[in-house]
Motif scaffolding. Structure first.
Motif, PDB file in Angstrom:
ATOM      1  N   VAL A   1       0.869  -1.039   0.203  1.00 24.34           N
ATOM      2  CA  VAL A   1       0.005   0.032   0.129  1.00 24.34           C
ATOM      3  C   VAL A   1       0.605   1.187  -0.028  1.00 24.34           C
ATOM      4  O   VAL A   1       1.892   1.356   0.640  1.00 24.34           O
ATOM      5  CB  VAL A   1      -1.066  -0.083   1.216  1.00 24.34           C
ATOM      6  N   VAL A   2       0.456   2.295  -0.671  1.00 18.31           N
ATOM      7  CA  VAL A   2       1.383   3.337  -0.848  1.00 18.31           C
ATOM      8  C   VAL A   2       0.504   4.441  -0.827  1.00 18.31           C
ATOM      9  O   VAL A   2      -0.253   4.743  -1.553  1.00 18.31           O
ATOM     10  CB  VAL A   2       1.799   3.409  -2.303  1.00 18.31           C
ATOM     11  N   ARG A   3       0.462   5.230   0.289  1.00 17.43           N
ATOM     12  CA  ARG A   3      -0.253   6.600   0.627  1.00 17.43           C
ATOM     13  C   ARG A   3       0.392   7.354   1.779  1.00 17.43           C
ATOM     14  O   ARG A   3       1.162   6.652   2.427  1.00 17.43           O
ATOM     15  CB  ARG A   3      -1.785   6.087   0.762  1.00 17.43           C
ATOM     16  N   PRO A   4      -0.314   8.354   1.841  1.00 18.92           N
ATOM     17  CA  PRO A   4       0.178   9.233   3.248  1.00 18.92           C
ATOM     18  C   PRO A   4      -0.263   8.486   4.565  1.00 18.92           C
ATOM     19  O   PRO A   4      -1.462   7.842   4.393  1.00 18.92           O
ATOM     20  CB  PRO A   4      -0.396  10.602   3.087  1.00 18.92           C
ATOM     21  N   GLY A   5       0.466   8.615   5.437  1.00 17.94           N
ATOM     22  CA  GLY A   5      -0.055   8.090   6.845  1.00 17.94           C
ATOM     23  C   GLY A   5      -0.927   8.874   7.302  1.00 17.94           C
ATOM     24  O   GLY A   5      -0.715  10.204   7.030  1.00 17.94           O
ATOM     25  N   PHE A   6      -1.552   8.576   8.459  1.00 15.07           N
ATOM     26  CA  PHE A   6      -2.402   9.485   9.373  1.00 15.07           C
ATOM     27  C   PHE A   6      -1.691  10.662  10.014  1.00 15.07           C
ATOM     28  O   PHE A   6      -2.150  11.723  10.031  1.00 15.07           O
ATOM     29  CB  PHE A   6      -3.108   8.518  10.196  1.00 15.07           C
ATOM     30  N   HIS A   7      -0.378  10.317  10.258  1.00 10.27           N
ATOM     31  CA  HIS A   7       0.370  11.327  10.881  1.00 10.27           C
ATOM     32  C   HIS A   7       1.293  12.054  10.149  1.00 10.27           C
ATOM     33  O   HIS A   7       1.846  12.875  10.550  1.00 10.27           O
ATOM     34  CB  HIS A   7       1.188  10.642  12.131  1.00 10.27           C
ATOM     35  N   TYR A   8       1.557  11.612   8.805  1.00 11.30           N
ATOM     36  CA  TYR A   8       2.431  12.160   8.023  1.00 11.30           C
ATOM     37  C   TYR A   8       1.622  12.536   6.641  1.00 11.30           C
ATOM     38  O   TYR A   8       2.025  11.953   5.578  1.00 11.30           O
ATOM     39  CB  TYR A   8       3.464  11.446   7.685  1.00 11.30           C
ATOM     40  N   GLN A   9       0.569  13.218   6.722  1.00 14.10           N
ATOM     41  CA  GLN A   9      -0.202  13.232   5.484  1.00 14.10           C
ATOM     42  C   GLN A   9       0.542  14.004   4.217  1.00 14.10           C
ATOM     43  O   GLN A   9      -0.042  13.762   2.996  1.00 14.10           O
ATOM     44  CB  GLN A   9      -1.508  14.405   5.825  1.00 14.10           C
ATOM     45  N   SER A  10       1.555  14.803   4.377  1.00  9.12           N
ATOM     46  CA  SER A  10       2.270  15.229   3.232  1.00  9.12           C
ATOM     47  C   SER A  10       3.371  14.274   2.900  1.00  9.12           C
ATOM     48  O   SER A  10       4.070  14.596   1.676  1.00  9.12           O
ATOM     49  CB  SER A  10       3.032  16.291   3.731  1.00  9.12           C
ATOM     50  N   THR A  11       3.557  13.040   3.453  1.00  5.73           N
ATOM     51  CA  THR A  11       4.304  12.040   2.833  1.00  5.73           C
ATOM     52  C   THR A  11       3.876  10.591   2.661  1.00  5.73           C
ATOM     53  O   THR A  11       3.282  10.180   3.281  1.00  5.73           O
ATOM     54  CB  THR A  11       5.668  12.042   4.120  1.00  5.73           C
ATOM     55  N   LEU A  12       4.264  10.275   1.454  1.00  7.96           N
ATOM     56  CA  LEU A  12       3.999   9.026   0.951  1.00  7.96           C
ATOM     57  C   LEU A  12       4.639   7.755   1.663  1.00  7.96           C
ATOM     58  O   LEU A  12       5.914   7.924   1.814  1.00  7.96           O
ATOM     59  CB  LEU A  12       4.063   8.786  -0.662  1.00  7.96           C
ATOM     60  N   THR A  13       4.057   7.029   2.269  1.00  8.95           N
ATOM     61  CA  THR A  13       4.740   5.698   3.023  1.00  8.95           C
ATOM     62  C   THR A  13       4.284   4.611   2.023  1.00  8.95           C
ATOM     63  O   THR A  13       3.068   4.365   1.792  1.00  8.95           O
ATOM     64  CB  THR A  13       4.577   5.739   4.254  1.00  8.95           C
ATOM     65  N   GLY A  14       5.400   3.485   2.235  1.00  7.60           N
ATOM     66  CA  GLY A  14       5.075   2.140   1.515  1.00  7.60           C
ATOM     67  C   GLY A  14       4.590   1.199   2.825  1.00  7.60           C
ATOM     68  O   GLY A  14       5.524   1.146   3.643  1.00  7.60           O
TER      69      GLY A  14
END
Length: 143
Positions: free
Chosen positions: A70-83
């Motif tokens: 899954v590749v999307r921003p985290g709840f705590h890091y909305q401006s950063t894509l996380t995998g």
């Protein structure tokens, strides 16, 4: 011949279903509490939205391993894509033969290509620790 590639999750559902069943019986963390019941519509929705991809390993065209991320921003890091690893599996007959590392590396390259800044996955040891902690907290029924 072994090949590793990005495949369409939606197109691979018929091939994935039997492997998901085997994977769940062998490694499912809470299989005694929760039946396997994937929400395939949600997988497809996320794939179409660009939030999910499937990396596969095939031997002569037959699916033998997969890594769904899954590749999307985290709840705590909305401006950063996380995998984040959703699920990964290597068929038993291909374990210990050097297949997992190329599968993981291909997945990591795809995460970077899609702009993920961080990638996370939990392995068997972490799952076992989580299970023990859950049992100690009364959350998980012990066998």
């Amino acid at each position: 011949m072994i090949t590793i590639q990005i495949d369409s999750f939606e197109d691979c559902i018929p091939e994935l279903k039997p492997l998901f069943d085997v994977h769940h019986v062998e490694l499912g963390l809470f299989r005694d509490l929760m039946p396997l019941d994937p929400d395939y519509r949600e997988y497809v929705r996320r794939e179409r939205a660009g939030e999910l991809f499937l990396c596969t390993a095939r031997r002569n065209g037959t699916l033998v391993a997969y890594y769904c991320a899954v590749v999307r921003p985290g709840f705590h890091y909305q401006s950063t894509l996380t995998g984040t690893a959703d699920i990964y599996y290597v068929s038993p007959e291909f374990r210990g033969k050097g297949l997992a590392l190329p599968l993981f590396r291909h997945t990591e390259r795809e995460l970077k290509r899609r702009g993920a800044k961080v990638g996370r996955r939990a392995g068997r040891r972490r799952r076992n620790r989580l299970r023990r902690r859950g049992q100690e907290s009364g959350w998980v029924k012990t066998r």
